[in-house]
Write a protein that holds these residues in place. Structure first.
Motif, PDB file in Angstrom:
ATOM      1  N   HIS A 199      -6.730  -0.881  -4.396  1.00  0.00           N
ATOM      2  CA  HIS A 199      -8.011  -0.196  -4.277  1.00  0.00           C
ATOM      3  C   HIS A 199      -8.895  -0.402  -5.510  1.00  0.00           C
ATOM      4  CE1 HIS A 199      -7.449   2.116  -0.530  1.00  0.00           C
ATOM      5  NE2 HIS A 199      -6.164   2.061  -0.837  1.00  0.00           N
ATOM      6  N   SER A 200      -8.445  -1.196  -6.450  1.00  0.00           N
ATOM      7  CA  SER A 200      -9.213  -1.412  -7.684  1.00  0.00           C
ATOM      8  C   SER A 200      -9.630  -2.860  -7.881  1.00  0.00           C
ATOM      9  CB  SER A 200      -8.390  -0.952  -8.906  1.00  0.00           C
ATOM     10  OG  SER A 200      -7.965   0.386  -8.774  1.00  0.00           O
ATOM     11  N   HIS A 233       0.222  -8.864 -11.093  1.00  0.00           N
ATOM     12  CA  HIS A 233       1.042  -7.654 -11.112  1.00  0.00           C
ATOM     13  C   HIS A 233       2.429  -7.936 -10.539  1.00  0.00           C
ATOM     14  CE1 HIS A 233       1.295  -3.428 -11.826  1.00  0.00           C
ATOM     15  NE2 HIS A 233       1.636  -3.146 -10.583  1.00  0.00           N
ATOM     16  N   ASP A 253       3.563   1.572  -1.680  1.00  0.00           N
ATOM     17  CA  ASP A 253       4.076   1.721  -3.044  1.00  0.00           C
ATOM     18  C   ASP A 253       2.913   2.133  -3.940  1.00  0.00           C
ATOM     19  OD1 ASP A 253       5.084   1.335  -5.676  1.00  0.00           O
ATOM     20  OD2 ASP A 253       6.615  -0.008  -4.865  1.00  0.00           O
ATOM     21  N   ILE A 254       3.025   3.269  -4.589  1.00  0.00           N
ATOM     22  CA  ILE A 254       1.899   3.854  -5.316  1.00  0.00           C
ATOM     23  C   ILE A 254       1.394   2.945  -6.419  1.00  0.00           C
ATOM     24  CG2 ILE A 254       3.429   5.105  -6.872  1.00  0.00           C
ATOM     25  CD1 ILE A 254      -0.008   6.250  -5.525  1.00  0.00           C
ATOM     26  N   LYS A 255       2.291   2.208  -7.091  1.00  0.00           N
ATOM     27  CA  LYS A 255       1.841   1.362  -8.200  1.00  0.00           C
ATOM     28  C   LYS A 255       1.023   0.176  -7.696  1.00  0.00           C
ATOM     29  CE  LYS A 255       6.210  -1.213  -8.433  1.00  0.00           C
ATOM     30  NZ  LYS A 255       7.361  -1.591  -9.292  1.00  0.00           N
ATOM     31  N   TYR A 256       1.348  -0.346  -6.513  1.00  0.00           N
ATOM     32  CA  TYR A 256       0.550  -1.417  -5.931  1.00  0.00           C
ATOM     33  C   TYR A 256      -0.670  -0.863  -5.199  1.00  0.00           C
ATOM     34  CZ  TYR A 256       4.688  -4.263  -6.858  1.00  0.00           C
ATOM     35  OH  TYR A 256       5.725  -4.896  -7.464  1.00  0.00           O
ATOM     36  N   GLN A 257      -0.572   0.339  -4.696  1.00  0.00           N
ATOM     37  CA  GLN A 257      -1.696   0.947  -3.977  1.00  0.00           C
ATOM     38  C   GLN A 257      -2.898   1.094  -4.897  1.00  0.00           C
ATOM     39  OE1 GLN A 257      -2.506   5.378  -2.525  1.00  0.00           O
ATOM     40  NE2 GLN A 257      -0.835   4.439  -1.361  1.00  0.00           N
ATOM     41  N   ARG A 258      -2.666   1.529  -6.124  1.00  0.00           N
ATOM     42  CA  ARG A 258      -3.762   1.674  -7.084  1.00  0.00           C
ATOM     43  C   ARG A 258      -4.422   0.339  -7.371  1.00  0.00           C
ATOM     44  NH1 ARG A 258      -0.059   5.222  -9.860  1.00  0.00           N
ATOM     45  NH2 ARG A 258       0.422   3.500 -11.264  1.00  0.00           N
ATOM     46  N   VAL A 259      -3.606  -0.717  -7.461  1.00  0.00           N
ATOM     47  CA  VAL A 259      -4.156  -2.045  -7.722  1.00  0.00           C
ATOM     48  C   VAL A 259      -4.988  -2.516  -6.541  1.00  0.00           C
ATOM     49  CG1 VAL A 259      -3.565  -4.446  -8.215  1.00  0.00           C
ATOM     50  CG2 VAL A 259      -2.247  -2.616  -9.263  1.00  0.00           C
ATOM     51  N   HIS A 310       0.827  -1.206   0.000  1.00  0.00           N
ATOM     52  CA  HIS A 310       0.000   0.000   0.000  1.00  0.00           C
ATOM     53  C   HIS A 310       0.865   1.262   0.000  1.00  0.00           C
ATOM     54  CE1 HIS A 310      -3.111   2.867   1.443  1.00  0.00           C
ATOM     55  NE2 HIS A 310      -3.914   2.064   0.769  1.00  0.00           N
TER      56      HIS A 310
END
Length: 509
Positions: free
Chosen positions: A101-102, A120, A93-99, A91
Motif C-alpha cells: 500500500h506504499s 523487500h 502478511d502485515i509486513k508485506y501489506q504495508r509495502v 497482503h
C-alpha cells in the motif's frame, strides 16, 4: 525442506499461493501433490546448484502435475490464479501489506516501482540468486497501459497477469482486464513480455492520467555544469555505453587517462570514447553492462563500483537508472555507499562532496552521533565497573574492621562502636561478678634464649590456637594476648562471665 510453513519468507509465500490456487479448483488435488512433495524431500538433491532455482523448478513441476490432475484447468489459467494468490498471501502478511500500500499512488506507478517489493523479498537468503522481474509502463491513453515485463523464467507470463489483477483489485479496489501480447526474445538472459491493461472504472482512469509536462530540452532552465554540481555522482551513457556526462564528484574516481574534465561537465568539445566498462562495474542487479539490459531493469536499484581507486580504495554508488527518451540515453543518479566519517575520508571524500539534499549526509552525521553516544555509554560502563569494584573493596574493608573489633571487644560492644550511635556511657558496661584466668609459660625467657626464633613462634602459634579453640568451645572471652616491651610474650588473659551470665561460672569451668 519444501513447504516449511514456519518460515514466512519469499519462497514460502510462493508455496502457500500455489496451494491456494490448486485447492481453488479441487481440494483433493493438493493431497496428491503433497505425496510428490514428500518423495522429493526424501530424495537426493538434484544437480541444480542454487536452492532457489531448485524450488522454482519444483513449482513448475507441481503446476504441470496439477494440470494433469485437473483435466479442465490449463497451465495459463492455473498460473494466473497462482499469481493472484501470491499477492493475496503477501497482503495477508502485515509486513508485506504495508509495502504493497506504499509503493505507488496509481497502478502504473505501482507497477513501475514494483521492484520495491522485490527488494523487500530479497532479504530472504533463498531469493538472493534469483533476478526478479522488472516492469516498464507506458500510458498509451486514459483507458489503457502498455506494460513491458522482463523476467528470466519461461511460461510465467500469466503469473504476471494474476499479479496485476490482484494489485488492481486488492490495493486499488478497481478491476482491470489484460491482453497478453507478443513476447520478445531479443535478450539472451531473459524474456520480454508485453501486456495491455484496460481500465473498467472511471476513477482509476482519472487517477492514472499523468500531469502534462514539457518534453522539450529547450524548456530546461538549468545548465549542464549546474546539473553536475547539483548531482555530483551522476553520469549519462548513450547506446554505445559511452560516458557523455559525469558529475563533479564522480569524476575524481575515473581513470586518470580519460580526457579533460571540462568535456564531462557538458562542454560541446569533441571527445574520445570513454566506455562504461572502463570506468565502472556492475554490482547489483546481476545483469550485463549493456544498454538494453540496463534499460530492461531501469526500475531496479543499481549498485556500481568504480574501477580505479583513490587512496587505495574503490567507491560504491547506489542509485537508479532513468531513461531519457529525448536523447535516447540513460541517466544514473546515485550516492556514495558510506555511513561513517572514517569510510568517507578513507575513500578520499569529504562532506562537501555530498550535496545538502542528499540523505547520505544525515546518515553519516547520525552515525557519528550514535558513535559518540556509544563511546559515552562505554565510558559510563567503565566508571560503573570501577565504582562497583571500589564498593566491593570498601565492603571487604568494613568486614575486616568489624572482625577486628569483634576480636578486641564483645560483639555487642563492637557493634555499638561500629554504628557510632551510642554515647560513651552506654558503651561501658559494669560487671560485678567475673572470673579471670591468667596463663604463663614457665621458663619462657630461657626457652627463647636457647631456641631459634622460628621454633618459638611456631610453639606460641600452636598454644594460642589451642586457647582460641577452647575459648570458642567454652564460650569464654579472650581479653588479650599480652606483649612485654613490644616483644612477643607467653602471657594469656581470658575472662569468664563477661559474655553470658552464669552464676555458677566458677564451678562450670
Amino acid at each position: 525442506m519444501f513447504f516449511n510453513t514456519q518460515q514466512r519468507d519469499s519462497m514460502s509465500l510462493l508455496h502457500q499461493a500455489l496451494r491456494s490456487a490448486v485447492e481453488k479448483h479441487n481440494t483433493e488435488a493438493w493431497d496428491q501433490l503433497q505425496q510428490y512433495i514428500d518423495k522429493h524431500n526424501q530424495s537426493e538433491k538434484s544437480s541444480i546448484e542454487s536452492e532457489s532455482e531448485r524450488e522454482f523448478v519444483l513449482i513448475e513441476t507441481l503446476i504441470k502435475l496439477a494440470c494433469q490432475i485437473l483435466d479442465d484447468v490449463e497451465w495459463d489459467r492455473l498460473m494466473e490464479d497462482f499469481g493472484y494468490r501470491f499477492i493475496e498471501e503477501c497482503h495477508n502478511d502485515i509486513k508485506y501489506q504495508r509495502v504493497l500500500h506504499s509503493i505507488g499512488y496509481t497502478l502504473s506507478d505501482f507497477l513501475i516501482h514494483f521492484d520495491c517489493l522485490h527488494d523487500h523479498l530479497n532479504c530472504s537468503k533463498k531469493f538472493t540468486n534469483i533476478l526478479p522481474p522488472s516492469f516498464i509502463c507506458n500510458v498509451e491513453n486514459p483507458d489503457s497501459i502498455l506494460l513491458e515485463s522482463y523476467h528470466q523464467r519461461n511460461r510465467w507470463s500469466y503469473f504476471t497477469v494474476g499479479i496485476v489483477k490482484a494489485v488492481a483489485e486488492i490495493v486499488f479496489n478497481q478491476p482491470v482486464s489484460i491482453d497478453v501480447l507478443e513476447a520478445s526474445n531479443r535478450h539472451e538472459n531473459y524474456k520480454c513480455q508485453f501486456y495491455r491493461i484496460h481500465y473498467r472504472c472511471i476513477s482509476l482512469k482519472k487517477s492514472t492520467q499523468a500531469i502534462n509536462v514539457s518534453t522539450s530540452p529547450k524548456d530546461l532552465k538549468i545548465l549542464p555544469a549546474t546539473f553536475c554540481k547539483a548531482f555530483p555522482f551522476h553520469f549519462i551513457i548513450n547506446r554505445d555505453m559511452v560516458l557523455i556526462q559525469v558529475g563533479s564528484g564522480l569524476i575524481r574516481f575515473l581513470p586518470s587517462e580519460l580526457p579533460d574534465i571540462d568535456i564531462f561537465l557538458g562542454s560541446s568539445i569533441s571527445y574520445e570514447t570513454r566506455y562504461f566498462a572502463d570506468c565502472l562495474k556492475m554490482v547489483t542487479p546481476k545483469v550485463e553492462p549493456t544498454f538494453e539490459d540496463i534499460l530492461s531493469y531501469c526500475n531496479s536499484r543499481f549498485t556500481l563500483e568504480t574501477v580505479s581507486q583513490l587512496h587505495g580504495k574503490t567507491i560504491q554508488l547506489r542509485g537508479q537508472m532513468i531513461y531519457a527518451s529525448e536523447s535516447d540515453c540513460i541517466l544514473y543518479v546515485g550516492s556514495p555507499c558510506v555511513s561513517a566519517l572514517e569510510e568517507l575520508k578513507g575513500r578520499g571524500l569529504y562532506l562537501s562532496d555530498i550535496p545538502v539534499h542528499d540523505a547520505t549526509r544525515d546518515v553519516i552525521l547520525v552515525g557519528e552521533q550514535a558513535k559518540v553516544q556509544e563511546d559515552l555509554v562505554t565510558r559510563m560502563q567503565k566508571v560503573k565497573a570501577k565504582l562497583e569494584q571500589a564498593s566491593k573493596e570498601l565492603r571487604q574493608e568494613k568486614t575486616k574492621n568489624v572482625d577486628l573489633l569483634n576480636t578486641i571487644f564483645p560483639k555487642d560492644i563492637a557493634m555499638k562502636l561500629w554504628k557510632r550511635k551510642y554515647p560513651l556511657e552506654q558503651l561501658c558496661r559494669r560487671v560485678d561478678n567475673v572470673t579471670v584466668l591468667f596463663s604463663d609459660i614457665v621458663g619462657f625467657t630461657a626457652i627463647c634464649s636457647t631456641c631459634e626464633p622460628f621454633v618459638v613462634v611456631e610453639m606460641l602459634n600452636r598454644l594460642y590456637t589451642k586457647f582460641d579453640d577452647l575459648s570458642a568451645k567454652l564460650n569464654v572471652y579472650k581479653v588479650i594476648e599480652t606483649q612485654a616491651h613490644g616483644m612477643i610474650s607467653d602471657l594469656m588473659l581470658v575472662s569468664f562471665y563477661l559474655m553470658h551470665k552464669y552464676y555458677a561460672h566458677l564451678d562450670r569451668y
